[in-house]
Design a protein around this motif. Structure first.
Motif, PDB file in Angstrom:
ATOM      1  N   GLY A  50       0.800  -1.212   0.000  1.00  0.00           N
ATOM      2  CA  GLY A  50       0.000   0.000   0.000  1.00  0.00           C
ATOM      3  C   GLY A  50       0.834   1.265   0.000  1.00  0.00           C
ATOM      4  O   GLY A  50       0.616   2.172   0.803  1.00  0.00           O
ATOM      5  N   ILE A  51       1.817   1.351  -0.887  1.00  0.00           N
ATOM      6  CA  ILE A  51       2.713   2.504  -0.932  1.00  0.00           C
ATOM      7  C   ILE A  51       2.675   3.124  -2.325  1.00  0.00           C
ATOM      8  O   ILE A  51       2.657   2.432  -3.339  1.00  0.00           O
ATOM      9  N   LYS A  52       2.663   4.444  -2.370  1.00  0.00           N
ATOM     10  CA  LYS A  52       2.605   5.162  -3.646  1.00  0.00           C
ATOM     11  C   LYS A  52       3.947   5.077  -4.371  1.00  0.00           C
ATOM     12  O   LYS A  52       5.001   4.962  -3.740  1.00  0.00           O
ATOM     13  N   ALA A  53       3.884   5.173  -5.700  1.00  0.00           N
ATOM     14  CA  ALA A  53       5.106   5.112  -6.504  1.00  0.00           C
ATOM     15  C   ALA A  53       6.058   6.241  -6.134  1.00  0.00           C
ATOM     16  O   ALA A  53       7.278   6.051  -6.084  1.00  0.00           O
ATOM     17  N   THR A  54       5.503   7.415  -5.844  1.00  0.00           N
ATOM     18  CA  THR A  54       6.350   8.561  -5.463  1.00  0.00           C
ATOM     19  C   THR A  54       7.059   8.301  -4.137  1.00  0.00           C
ATOM     20  O   THR A  54       8.209   8.705  -3.949  1.00  0.00           O
TER      21      THR A  54
END
Length: 422
Positions: free
Chosen positions: A60-64
């Motif tokens: 659950g982590i954003k690409a940024t």
């Protein structure tokens, strides 16, 4: 909020695989930055670096945010995280971007990336031993399979004699079962979610295994709920209550004769979610490995699959359909033929054990006059009484048919199964 869910459906629909996918939500990884740097230095695989960063974040982590984390590690190498995620994505690219193995990244929540643990282990069964041997892997679940001899003593608690090395004697004290052990751990960590996964839940004696817990597992009877309910366990005499942070998931084969024996009390306490045969899964999974499911050496597997299931439903019911997982590993027409011969036909013989001609109808082995087709998959030979018995006395014997699978299932045989279906 806790939940009790049973996933049910015909054989081969991937119910157990579905449970294994849910395990991701109940595993915590403690991975240090030093481990990530050391692993990447030794292997230099960009996908591996991204995988460890996502696992470190528990998914659950954003690409940024992945990009920022990679930059903070000081690896002295510029990486385009979005491009790596896209290259190793589970889904096909709408823009035609070439995919590479392992294809393990997906967006379960839009914009947030996860690692598909099942696909990761398919690619490298020893992944965690290879790269996380020194890290802490916290599993917040128990996985059991119910069967006829599985009991209350195994699930909740019971007296199971054990040998005590210290006293050199047999210990007959009550021992906690799988579910009680999990509940004890969940009670210590109320901030985390725990789960028990029960495969083939309908194969066990439900009333006996759950005992007094049949009432305690209700979501509104859990610890801290408005209608909290407790019970005194029969062996240890402890007061027991089910924590509110424990979820219960089960699978059930709808073709199994024992499904009718499921306790009404259990039905009321669980949500039932169907896992049905889905030709789209065959299409996407084969596309995943570069195989066109509509044309496997001339065989339209999707049409074959849907035709088989439509005929089975007409002749029997929807609980006995053929699951898509039987065909997920086929690559050639020969593979399809072997799946039919080794997996599907034995299942049909069980379904139609008292009327084998229905198997011929399912496989379209007879012409409009009831005669065997040239490329029939399921064949028969006649057994005339007068050929084998010159005298039968008072026995009223009738001619019979001996049924068997064709020794050579050709492409034409497979095409014939769905021949004439628009």
């Amino acid at each position: 909020m806790s939940e009790n869910i049973i996933y049910y459906g015909p054989p081969g629909t991937g119910k157990t695989y579905w449970l294994q996918g849910l395990l991701n939500d109940y595993i915590d990884y403690t991975i240090s930055d030093h481990q990530i740097i050391d692993t990447y230095t030794r292997n230099s695989e960009d996908w591996l670096l991204i995988t460890l960063v996502i696992l470190q974040n528990q998914g659950g982590i954003k690409a940024t945010d992945i990009q920022s984390k990679v930059s903070s590690l000081g690896l002295k190498r510029a990486l385009n995280v979005s491009a790596i995620l896209e290259t190793h994505s589970v889904l096909p690219s709408p823009l035609g971007v070439a995919r590479k193995q392992p294809r393990i990244f997906f967006e379960y929540v839009p914009g947030k990336w996860y690692v598909d643990r099942a696909r990761l282990l398919q690619f490298d069964p020893q992944f965690f031993e290879h790269y996380l041997s020194n890290s802490s892997v916290d599993r917040r679940y128990s996985f059991v399979t119910f069967h006829q001899s599985f009991s209350y003593e195994d699930f909740i608690e019971g007296i199971r004699p054990t040998y005590d090395e210290t006293t050199k004697a047999i210990d007959y004290s009550p021992k906690p079962g799988v579910f009680k052990l999990l509940c004890s751990e969940a009670a210590v960590h109320p901030e985390k979610q725990y789960a028990v996964f029960i495969d083939e839940i309908n194969r066990g004696n439900i009333s006996e295994i759950f005992g007094e817990l049949i009432s305690l597992i209700e979501t509104d009877k859990r610890k801290g709920a408005a209608s909290e309910l407790s019970a005194i366990l029969p062996y240890s005499k402890e007061v027991f209550v089910v924590p509110s942070n424990v979820n219960i998931y089960g699978t059930m084969n709808s073709a199994d004769k024992s499904i009718a024996a499921i306790d009404i009390a259990l039905r009321r306490r669980f949500k039932f979610i169907p896992i049905l045969p889905n030709s789209e899964i065959i299409k996407s999974e084969l596309e995943f490995v570069g195989v066109n499911a509509y044309n496997i050496e001339g065989v339209d597997l999707i049409k074959l699959f849907n035709t088989l299931n439509s005929r089975i439903e007409l002749l029997l019911d929807a609980n006995h359909l053929i699951g898509h997982s039987f065909f997920l590993k086929v690559r050639t027409a020969l593979d399809i033929a072997n799946v039919l011969k080794e997996r599907i036909i034995p299942l049909l013989e069980e379904y139609f054990f008292d009327d084998a001609q229905k198997i011929q109808l399912v496989l379209n082995s007879l012409d409009s006059n009831g005669n065997l087709k040239k490329d029939a998959v399921y064949c028969h030979t006649e057994l005339p009484v007068d050929k084998y018995f010159p005298f039968v006395g008072d026995y009223l014997l009738e001619d019979r048919k001996r049924y068997y699978v064709a020794s050579n299932i050709s492409v034409a045989s497979l095409q014939q199964i769905y021949d004439g279906i628009s």
